[in-house]
Write a protein that holds these residues in place. Structure first.
Motif, mmCIF file in Angstrom:
data_model
loop_
_atom_site.group_PDB
_atom_site.id
_atom_site.type_symbol
_atom_site.label_atom_id
_atom_site.label_comp_id
_atom_site.label_asym_id
_atom_site.label_seq_id
_atom_site.Cartn_x
_atom_site.Cartn_y
_atom_site.Cartn_z
ATOM 1 N N PHE A 68 0.847 -1.195 0.000
ATOM 2 C CA PHE A 68 0.000 0.000 0.000
ATOM 3 C C PHE A 68 0.885 1.248 0.000
ATOM 4 O O PHE A 68 0.616 2.211 -0.705
ATOM 5 C CB PHE A 68 -0.944 0.013 1.205
ATOM 6 C CG PHE A 68 -2.186 -0.799 1.013
ATOM 7 C CD1 PHE A 68 -3.274 -0.283 0.328
ATOM 8 C CD2 PHE A 68 -2.282 -2.083 1.519
ATOM 9 C CE1 PHE A 68 -4.438 -1.021 0.144
ATOM 10 C CE2 PHE A 68 -3.437 -2.837 1.352
ATOM 11 C CZ PHE A 68 -4.511 -2.311 0.659
ATOM 12 N N ALA A 69 1.968 1.234 0.784
ATOM 13 C CA ALA A 69 2.897 2.371 0.833
ATOM 14 C C ALA A 69 3.583 2.578 -0.518
ATOM 15 O O ALA A 69 3.794 3.723 -0.941
ATOM 16 C CB ALA A 69 3.935 2.150 1.934
ATOM 17 N N SER B 36 -24.295 1.914 -5.517
ATOM 18 C CA SER B 36 -23.675 2.151 -4.217
ATOM 19 C C SER B 36 -22.433 1.285 -4.097
ATOM 20 O O SER B 36 -22.277 0.302 -4.816
ATOM 21 C CB SER B 36 -24.657 1.850 -3.082
ATOM 22 O OG SER B 36 -24.976 0.478 -3.071
ATOM 23 N N GLY B 37 -21.556 1.658 -3.193
ATOM 24 C CA GLY B 37 -20.330 0.894 -3.046
ATOM 25 C C GLY B 37 -19.606 1.194 -1.745
ATOM 26 O O GLY B 37 -20.043 2.014 -0.940
ATOM 27 N N ARG B 38 -18.460 0.531 -1.572
ATOM 28 C CA ARG B 38 -17.569 0.724 -0.430
ATOM 29 C C ARG B 38 -16.159 0.430 -0.915
ATOM 30 O O ARG B 38 -15.964 -0.327 -1.861
ATOM 31 C CB ARG B 38 -17.930 -0.222 0.712
ATOM 32 C CG ARG B 38 -19.271 0.103 1.343
ATOM 33 C CD ARG B 38 -19.547 -0.760 2.547
ATOM 34 N NE ARG B 38 -19.806 -2.162 2.223
ATOM 35 C CZ ARG B 38 -20.986 -2.651 1.865
ATOM 36 N NH1 ARG B 38 -22.014 -1.866 1.727
ATOM 37 N NH2 ARG B 38 -21.130 -3.928 1.635
ATOM 38 N N GLY B 39 -15.177 1.013 -0.239
ATOM 39 C CA GLY B 39 -13.813 0.760 -0.648
ATOM 40 C C GLY B 39 -12.793 1.387 0.286
ATOM 41 O O GLY B 39 -13.120 1.831 1.382
ATOM 42 N N ILE B 40 -11.554 1.422 -0.202
ATOM 43 C CA ILE B 40 -10.435 1.948 0.567
ATOM 44 C C ILE B 40 -9.841 3.121 -0.205
ATOM 45 O O ILE B 40 -9.598 3.019 -1.407
ATOM 46 C CB ILE B 40 -9.360 0.869 0.777
ATOM 47 C CG1 ILE B 40 -9.931 -0.272 1.608
ATOM 48 C CG2 ILE B 40 -8.136 1.452 1.449
ATOM 49 C CD1 ILE B 40 -8.984 -1.439 1.745
ATOM 50 N N ALA B 41 -9.609 4.227 0.514
ATOM 51 C CA ALA B 41 -9.058 5.418 -0.123
ATOM 52 C C ALA B 41 -7.797 5.870 0.608
ATOM 53 O O ALA B 41 -7.730 5.796 1.835
ATOM 54 C CB ALA B 41 -10.076 6.543 -0.127
ATOM 55 N N TYR B 42 -6.833 6.338 -0.181
ATOM 56 C CA TYR B 42 -5.672 7.007 0.400
ATOM 57 C C TYR B 42 -5.906 8.502 0.266
ATOM 58 O O TYR B 42 -6.185 9.001 -0.828
ATOM 59 C CB TYR B 42 -4.375 6.629 -0.320
ATOM 60 C CG TYR B 42 -3.235 7.492 0.144
ATOM 61 C CD1 TYR B 42 -2.649 7.277 1.389
ATOM 62 C CD2 TYR B 42 -2.794 8.566 -0.621
ATOM 63 C CE1 TYR B 42 -1.642 8.098 1.850
ATOM 64 C CE2 TYR B 42 -1.778 9.388 -0.170
ATOM 65 C CZ TYR B 42 -1.208 9.155 1.067
ATOM 66 O OH TYR B 42 -0.225 9.972 1.532
ATOM 67 N N GLY C 253 -2.729 7.130 6.311
ATOM 68 C CA GLY C 253 -3.473 7.899 5.310
ATOM 69 C C GLY C 253 -4.552 7.120 4.584
ATOM 70 O O GLY C 253 -5.259 7.677 3.749
ATOM 71 N N TRP C 254 -4.704 5.838 4.882
ATOM 72 C CA TRP C 254 -5.727 5.002 4.229
ATOM 73 C C TRP C 254 -6.974 4.973 5.095
ATOM 74 O O TRP C 254 -6.912 4.877 6.312
ATOM 75 C CB TRP C 254 -5.194 3.586 4.030
ATOM 76 C CG TRP C 254 -4.109 3.514 3.000
ATOM 77 C CD1 TRP C 254 -2.767 3.602 3.225
ATOM 78 C CD2 TRP C 254 -4.278 3.356 1.600
ATOM 79 N NE1 TRP C 254 -2.101 3.496 2.032
ATOM 80 C CE2 TRP C 254 -2.990 3.350 1.013
ATOM 81 C CE3 TRP C 254 -5.385 3.222 0.763
ATOM 82 C CZ2 TRP C 254 -2.782 3.209 -0.341
ATOM 83 C CZ3 TRP C 254 -5.176 3.071 -0.596
ATOM 84 C CH2 TRP C 254 -3.886 3.064 -1.145
ATOM 85 N N TRP C 255 -8.145 5.030 4.428
ATOM 86 C CA TRP C 255 -9.437 5.075 5.106
ATOM 87 C C TRP C 255 -10.424 4.121 4.455
ATOM 88 O O TRP C 255 -10.392 3.916 3.247
ATOM 89 C CB TRP C 255 -10.025 6.485 5.014
ATOM 90 C CG TRP C 255 -9.294 7.467 5.851
ATOM 91 C CD1 TRP C 255 -8.095 8.071 5.560
ATOM 92 C CD2 TRP C 255 -9.691 7.965 7.120
ATOM 93 N NE1 TRP C 255 -7.728 8.905 6.572
ATOM 94 C CE2 TRP C 255 -8.683 8.854 7.542
ATOM 95 C CE3 TRP C 255 -10.793 7.726 7.929
ATOM 96 C CZ2 TRP C 255 -8.775 9.527 8.750
ATOM 97 C CZ3 TRP C 255 -10.878 8.395 9.138
ATOM 98 C CH2 TRP C 255 -9.871 9.279 9.536
ATOM 99 N N TRP C 256 -11.295 3.557 5.277
ATOM 100 C CA TRP C 256 -12.440 2.783 4.771
ATOM 101 C C TRP C 256 -13.519 3.803 4.429
ATOM 102 O O TRP C 256 -13.839 4.696 5.213
ATOM 103 C CB TRP C 256 -12.927 1.796 5.817
ATOM 104 C CG TRP C 256 -14.109 1.000 5.354
ATOM 105 C CD1 TRP C 256 -15.385 1.081 5.838
ATOM 106 C CD2 TRP C 256 -14.139 0.012 4.330
ATOM 107 N NE1 TRP C 256 -16.195 0.194 5.177
ATOM 108 C CE2 TRP C 256 -15.448 -0.471 4.239
ATOM 109 C CE3 TRP C 256 -13.173 -0.510 3.476
ATOM 110 C CZ2 TRP C 256 -15.833 -1.445 3.326
ATOM 111 C CZ3 TRP C 256 -13.556 -1.484 2.573
ATOM 112 C CH2 TRP C 256 -14.858 -1.940 2.510
#
Length: 111
Positions: free
Chosen positions: A24-25, A72-78, A106-109
Motif C-alpha cells: 500500500f505504501a 452504491s459501493g464501499r472501498g479503501i481510499a488514500y 493515510g488510508w481510510w475505509w
C-alpha cells in the motif's frame, strides 16, 4: 452461554491492510511521483475490478459495488490530508461516500 459476533468485513479489510502495508505504501509513493501505478497481483482479487483509481490527488480501491446497477459501493481510499466532514469520494457510478474508519498511514475505509 457466550455469543460472539464477528464483523467479517472489518476483519478481512484490516488483515489485508496489515499484511500488505508495504505494498500500500509503494502505491502511495508511485502516486506521489506521478508514475503509472503498479498494482500487485493480489490486489487484483482485493479490489473489485483489479484497479486502483487516482482521484483528487489520492487513491481509491473499490472493494464492493452493488451488483444490480452499481449505484452504491464501499472501498479503501488514500487521502493526503485528514478528511473533513465535507469530504466525499466517488465510490460507484451514482454514489459518493465518506471516509468512516482510519486504517492507518493515510488510508481510510469509505462508505
Amino acid at each position: 452461554m457466550v455469543i460472539f459476533r464477528i464483523d467479517w468485513q472489518t476483519l478481512y479489510i484490516d488483515s489485508q491492510f496489515r499484511f500488505h502495508r508495504d505494498e500500500f505504501a509503494a502505491l502511495v509513493a508511485e502516486n506521489e511521483l506521478n508514475r503509472p501505478l503498479t498494482v500487485p497481483w493480489w490486489m487484483k482479487y482485493f479490489s473489485l475490478d483489479g484497479q486502483v483509481r487516482q482521484q483528487g490527488g489520492g487513491l481509491y480501491l473499490p472493494v464492493f459495488v452493488e451488483p444490480w446497477r452499481a449505484e452504491s459501493g464501499r472501498g479503501i481510499a488514500y487521502l493526503r490530508h485528514p478528511p473533513t466532514s465535507e469530504m466525499i469520494i466517488k465510490i460507484a457510478t451514482d454514489d459518493f461516500g465518506r471516509p468512516v474508519r482510519d486504517l492507518g498511514n493515510g488510508w481510510w475505509w469509505v462508505e
